[in-house]
Scaffold this motif. Structure first.
Motif, PDB file in Angstrom:
ATOM      1  N   THR A  36       0.855  -1.188   0.000  1.00 40.00           N
ATOM      2  CA  THR A  36       0.000   0.000   0.000  1.00 40.00           C
ATOM      3  C   THR A  36       0.892   1.239   0.000  1.00 40.00           C
ATOM      4  O   THR A  36       2.103   1.155   0.223  1.00 40.00           O
ATOM      5  N   SER A  76      -8.370   0.231   0.579  1.00 39.78           N
ATOM      6  CA  SER A  76      -7.077   0.790   0.169  1.00 39.78           C
ATOM      7  C   SER A  76      -6.692   0.234  -1.199  1.00 39.78           C
ATOM      8  O   SER A  76      -7.359  -0.642  -1.736  1.00 39.78           O
ATOM      9  N   HIS A  78      -3.572  -1.530  -3.470  1.00 42.93           N
ATOM     10  CA  HIS A  78      -2.333  -2.288  -3.397  1.00 42.93           C
ATOM     11  C   HIS A  78      -1.604  -2.131  -4.730  1.00 42.93           C
ATOM     12  O   HIS A  78      -2.222  -2.245  -5.788  1.00 42.93           O
TER      13      HIS A  78
END
Length: 138
Positions: A36, A76, A78
């Protein structure tokens, strides 16, 4: 993937990327898995504090350049490199060589041959074998 800017006076990845881009790519290429923005920022923070938004902007630019790919996971993103560092360096060296020969023709080839006196003799033997194979296949 041909990089648009090649910086002759730089070395390593800095020939193809800006300083922060290079550090980010080194981190991602050495990571065994996707990362991330926060993961990358924490790795960069070992050197000095770098703003999260700056890291995010640079990583998204690398996505736009098709060097990184990103995917949404939960809340989130990646990121991971599209190719390995070895594949990247192979592609870039091939593109640079073709560009030099296209631009300078026999001068580029002559200078490459002149530079061979500075290479490992084993590499010279490999080159000789490669030339023999090319001649045989013609």
């Amino acid at each position: 993937m041909k990089m648009q800017n090649f910086k002759l006076k730089e070395s390593g990845l800095n020939r193809f990327f800006g300083p922060l881009e290079s550090k980010i790519m080194e981190i991602l290429w050495t990571s065994p898995s996707e990362m991330t923005i926060k993961d990358v920022q924490l790795k960069l923070d070992e050197d000095k504090a770098i703003n999260f938004n700056t890291v995010m902007t640079v990583m998204n630019r690398l996505v736009d350049k098709k060097i990184l790919q990103k995917r949404s996971v939960a809340r989130s993103f990646h990121y991971k490199p599209v190719i390995t560092i070895e594949e990247f360096m192979d592609t870039q060296s091939k593109e640079l060589t073709y560009d030099l020969i296209e631009q300078f023709g026999s001068l580029a080839v002559t200078h490459m041959v002149d530079a061979l006196d500075k290479v490992d003799p084993e590499l010279l033997d490999q080159l000789e074998q490669h030339i023999l194979l090319l001649k045989r296949d013609r």
